[in-house]
Design an enzyme around this catalytic site. Structure first.
Site, short mmCIF file in Angstrom:
data_model
loop_
_atom_site.label_atom_id
_atom_site.label_comp_id
_atom_site.label_asym_id
_atom_site.label_seq_id
_atom_site.Cartn_x
_atom_site.Cartn_y
_atom_site.Cartn_z
CG HIS A 56 15.09 53.85 49.70
ND1 HIS A 56 15.59 52.63 50.07
CD2 HIS A 56 13.75 53.67 49.53
CE1 HIS A 56 14.60 51.75 50.15
NE2 HIS A 56 13.48 52.36 49.81
CG ASP A 58 11.73 51.52 46.65
OD1 ASP A 58 11.87 50.93 47.73
OD2 ASP A 58 11.26 52.67 46.56
CG ASP A 180 10.89 52.46 52.26
OD1 ASP A 180 10.13 53.15 52.96
OD2 ASP A 180 10.64 52.20 51.08
CG HIS A 430 11.24 47.55 51.20
ND1 HIS A 430 12.59 47.68 50.99
CD2 HIS A 430 10.69 48.73 50.83
CE1 HIS A 430 12.84 48.89 50.52
NE2 HIS A 430 11.71 49.55 50.41
#
Length: 993
Positions: A56, A58, A180, A430
């Site tokens: 994951h 970001d 997430d 996000h």
């Protein structure tokens, strides 16, 4: 590529008179075995455990996008995406059984550009064989609470287009993957369904909701994500992952983890295979008890993992081998490398029925006092800048299409829309527009948007020069909201170009900083326009500091044509001191032909709102309050308020002032009551002559913290409307959902935070209503809000906190800047309308669109060129009120991407909730449409070839009647809440056409 594209190309060749550039990507050899064909075999008589290796990544959070990609600033967080992709590809080549999924195209795009052609071929082979699979596929994994649907569609289109053009159909994701984001919006599910995804997986949902779903085996469900679109058009199979997006406890083998590796040499003293297998079988059995089928999924990875992929794969290979070896001893567990789409395929094959969900997954709490509702408002200045940037980008995209190549290379240099598109796409992440990043990262997002806008400004200037025939320099004044524009402040004669990105005419108030006290304003026909000069308020002078010197504002109303511009000329008539206001006194009433607004003469506060057309009247008081943010030091919980979490330490907010000092200004253009509540809170209640909405322009900050208390600042509207604890909010700016205090539609709520647990995201509007009256509030950015008391609506405006909420960001939300070292000042607008519930949408839908896509003002100094074209519309006629032109952007040299949407829900309006037909050949004034083909929402598949899995809900519903096809190939019919996406082949008309 899906079967049938060649046939479609042949048909389009006749229509277009040329070869079509496929939106769905390059042709791939039939030998590819990607997608569902690449899935490993499972065993029907066993519990199949699907291991999904993933990372994951970001797109900015604790570090900037650049720092994350390169692995810079590891003193903040050890993470380097380029090394992850290097390492994963290397390890996938060593074992054809291995699988990996990748999500964030913004990072993959960067990495891909740096690879040699041989490495690119190697990666294509991995993708073709399904060993490397893309899921989600957008430029980023967007936030779901604070993003506007138009920007989400754009960023998904950008990412998916790159994957299609690079890898063909094997690059097309089958699964949406939002592991997430902090709560999940119904509109996102609707969009994903219309983009062709077969399913959707996420990791976060309310802890009480999860407990109930685990008990009832409803962690996998069918989400019916629209109450207007005919099922299954917006139906999306949705799965809730068992461990968020982390591995099961004890099974993390990344370099960032401390779990022991599998030690499988029996000659060593610390041999642990039996222990690992036993623990894994126990975890698998426990997980299987709360899921419905004999297939379960385990995410093997987490934030920025697999930088040394060998650690993971070496242990996963062993895990699969040793667990499956137990089948010879009677074990019924089968472990395999898998992907979310392979897991989804097995759930589909199960041919089961699934729970049906119609609401959304907000708000999200991970414990009794931990509601993630603060980020709905966190970093309000960034949230507003992102929304303005979206409006500017759409204008940039439209002009690039309407003008053609001259827009990109013209008298003002080389401009482009792509830089702005990428910046806006990154901003949807996000941890971007959500406001949950570190301060230096928030600054980087804003810098990217500013850089993108500079590139677009060149394109806009070239475009307007081409359309108008004038190459005079164009000035952009991006600080008009604080009355700063050097040109208008100093010039005695200038012109204002007003570009309207909406496909219908717009009436818009313009306020320009000036230093004269009387001006002549004329429209494009030379007709005089009523204008007035008002003094700049003390609040504005305080906010702008030394960035501007105007003492007055020139106010007038402009009328802009659809998808086009008009020009107003402004000439100084009289210099001198500012006009006198009517003094410091409490006003009684302001009104125009639509609204009457009354004030309490003793307090200076609003007291009622009346709609003069419908003879409606409600009591309406409005004031400002602040909640004392918890510092985490109390008996119930140690959870403080922070960037993510809203936790007031009391249900009763502090009132900032029970009275407001007031000043009234009234003239033929505008009436405004300027209110001062405290040195750090002021407001202008404003009513323009031709407006059906009341404007509340609020200014909050610097929020004082010298008392060592963090503050969550709200405004509250208290009315006589009988709401029965119900209010309504939009979902990502589109469909509206009903909310009820202390209630969730699909589970019994044990409310532990009476304020934070009743806050919801408001993206563009919220309203309260009863049988007679509806009060709608349109916001200029995403904000959090709730209806805590009957007849009341409160909206959080600003947050300044002194503690981190221990969710990873590692710093308190305490914003300052070079201009405001003492604390950030934020200004914004709320627009209020009072209507009958049966007709309210006819007012607030277009009003919200005007705020999202507002006119762009540009300025030129001196006399107008008499030969220039002062007005232009890109449309032959305005679109009907129900139809919104959502996207008009350049796709290829002579191909244009067009999205038209029906912007009303099926139940909203007697007038506008009906199908509408648009003729595409009668749409544009400057473009000839030579051919068209329809795509899915994300423009990465032909619409008629988009096939999705069918799912059976537990409660079947009678389908709506099918409708007939459009009678003409050029006519497009839109039904309520429908978005239709087209690729058009166009040619520019010459000026003589």
């Amino acid at each position: 590529m899906a079967v049938g594209v060649q046939q479609l190309a042949a048909a389009l060749l006749f229509i277009f008179g040329g070869v079509l550039s496929f939106p769905v990507g390059q042709e791939m050899k039939d030998t590819s075995t990607c997608g569902y064909e690449s899935c490993h075999a499972t065993k029907s008589n066993m519990l199949n455990v699907h291991l999904v290796p993933h990372t994951h990544d970001d797109v900015g959070w604790l570090k900037t996008v650049d720092q994350y990609f390169y692995g810079d600033r590891n003193d903040i967080q050890h993470a380097g995406v380029q090394y992850i992709l290097d390492s994963v590809v290397d390890q996938l080549l060593k074992n054809p059984d291995r699988r990996f999924i990748y999500v964030e195209t913004a990072f993959f795009y960067r990495w891909w550009k740096q690879q040699s052609s041989s490495m690119q071929q190697t990666v294509k082979q991995l993708v073709n064989e399904g060993r490397l699979e893309f899921v989600n596929g957008g430029w980023c994994m967007s936030d779901e609470a604070t993003t506007h649907y138009s920007a989400v569609i754009d960023q998904m289109t950008m990412g998916l287009r790159f994957l299609n053009e690079t890898f063909g159909h094997c690059g097309r994701p089958r699964v949406a993957w939002h592991i997430d984001p902090f709560g999940h919006a119904r509109e996102h599910a609707s969009m994903f369904a219309q983009m062709g995804y077969d399913g959707f997986f996420f990791g976060r949902l309310d802890y009480q909701d999860r407990a109930r779903r685990m008990m009832d085996k409803e962690q996998e469900l069918l989400w019916r994500a629209s109450d207007s679109l005919t099922p299954p058009m917006a139906d999306l199979f949705t799965g809730i992952l068992p461990n968020g997006y982390n591995p099961p406890e004890g099974f993390c083998w990344d370099q960032s983890c401390d779990d022991p590796p599998i030690r499988d040499d029996p000659d060593l003293e610390d041999y642990n295979v039996n222990d690992v297998v036993l623990r894994f079988l126990t975890i698998a059995a426990d997980q299987a008890r709360v899921y419905k089928t004999n297939h379960i999924i385990m995410t093997m990875g987490s934030d920025f993992q697999y930088e040394n992929a060998n650690l993971w794969y070496k242990n996963l290979d062993k895990l699969i081998h040793y667990v499956n070896a137990q089948q010879a001893n009677g074990s019924n567990v089968n472990v395999l490398y898998s992907t979310p789409s392979c897991y989804l395929q097995e759930l589909h094959r199960a041919n089961s029925t699934w729970a049906l969900k119609r609401d959304d997954f907000f708000p999200y709490a991970d414990d009794a006092h931990d509601f993630w509702t603060g980020y709905f408002t966190s970093r309000p200045a960034l949230k507003r800048y992102e929304r303005i940037s979206n409006s500017n980008l759409q204008t940039c995209n439209q002009l690039e299409v309407l003008v053609g190549p001259t827009s990109r290379k013209g008298p003002f240099g080389t401009g482009d829309s792509q830089t702005m598109r990428k910046a806006m796409a990154v901003a949807q992440h996000h941890d971007a527009v959500s406001g949950t990043e570190k301060q230096h990262v928030a600054n980087d997002y804003a810098r990217r948007l500013a850089n993108g806008w500079q590139h677009c400004q060149v394109l806009v200037s070239n475009s307007l020069a081409s359309l108008s025939g004038s190459s005079a320099e164009r000035i952009y004044c991006d600080n008009l909201n604080i009355s700063v524009c050097p040109l208008t402040e100093s010039s005695k004669k200038f012109s204002v170009n007003v570009y309207n990105p909406l496909a219908r005419p717009v009436s818009w108030p313009v306020r320009l900083p000036v230093n004269g006290k009387a001006y002549m304003v004329a429209d494009a026909n030379g007709k005089s326009v009523d204008s007035q000069v008002v003094p700049v308020s003390r609040a504005t002078q305080g906010v702008r500091k030394k960035r501007g010197f105007a003492v007055n504002e020139l106010v007038f109303q402009v009328q802009a044509p659809p998808l086009g511009y008009t020009t107003y000329s402004v000439s100084l008539l009289e210099d001198g001191p500012p006009p006198a206001s009517t003094g410091h006194r409490a006003p009684t009433v302001i009104q125009n032909k639509y609204l009457q607004v009354t004030f309490d003469p003793d307090t200076g506060l609003l007291s009622s709102l009346n709609n003069l057309e419908t003879k409606q009247s409600i009591s309406l008081t409005q004031n400002f309050y602040w909640y004392n943010a918890s510092d985490g030091n109390n008996s119930e919980s140690n959870q403080p308020s922070g960037a993510y979490i809203f936790r007031p330490n009391s249900s009763t907010p502090f009132i900032i002032s029970k009275t407001a000092k007031t000043e009234i200004i009234q003239n033929s253009v505008v009436q405004e009551v300027r209110q001062w509540f405290a040195p750090w809170v002021s407001q202008v209640v404003r009513l323009y002559a031709d407006s059906r909405a009341l404007e509340l322009e609020w200014t909050v900050g610097p929020v004082p913290i010298d008392d060592s208390l963090g503050k969550e600042v709200i405004t509250r509207l208290d009315t006589s409307i009988k709401t029965s604890e119900i209010f309504y909010t939009d979902s990502n700016g589109r469909e509206v959902l009903q909310r009820k205090k202390d209630f969730r539609p699909t589970w019994h709520l044990r409310q532990s935070e009476p304020i934070a647990g009743n806050y919801y995201p408001i993206n563009s509007r919220a309203f309260i209503k009863d049988d007679v009256d509806q009060l709608t509030v349109v916001t200029d950015r995403s904000q959090g809000g709730g209806s805590i008391h009957n007849g009341s609506l409160e909206i959080m405006l600003h947050r300044r906190l002194l503690y981190d909420d221990v969710r990873g960001v590692g710093e308190p939300l305490n914003e300052t800047s070079d201009i405001f070292p003492e604390g950030l000042v934020v200004r914004g607008r709320l627009l209020l309308s009072l209507d009958r519930p049966s007709t309210a949408a006819d007012t607030h839908r277009p009003l919200a669109q005007e705020v999202v896509l507002q006119p762009l003002l540009t300025f030129t100094d001196g006399e107008l060129d008499p030969s220039s074209q002062l007005e232009f519309s890109g449309l032959q006629a305005a679109l009907p009120p129900a139809v919104h032109l959502l996207t008009l952007s350049q796709w290829d040299e002579d191909l244009v991407l067009l999205r038209l949407e029906h912007q009303f829900q099926s139940w909203e309006s007697k007038i506008n909730s009906k199908p509408v037909t648009v003729n595409m050949q009668k749409l544009f004034s400057s473009l000839d449409v030579l051919g068209m083909s329809e795509l899915n929402l994300s423009a990465n598949q032909w619409k008629d070839e988009m096939k999705r899995f069918d799912w059976t809900p537990q409660k079947e519903e009678r389908p709506l009647l099918k409708t007939f096809e459009d009678p003409s190939m050029w006519e497009v019919t839109l039904r309520p809440m429908e978005i239709r996406t087209f690729l058009l082949r166009v040619s520019l008309r010459s000026a003589s056409d």
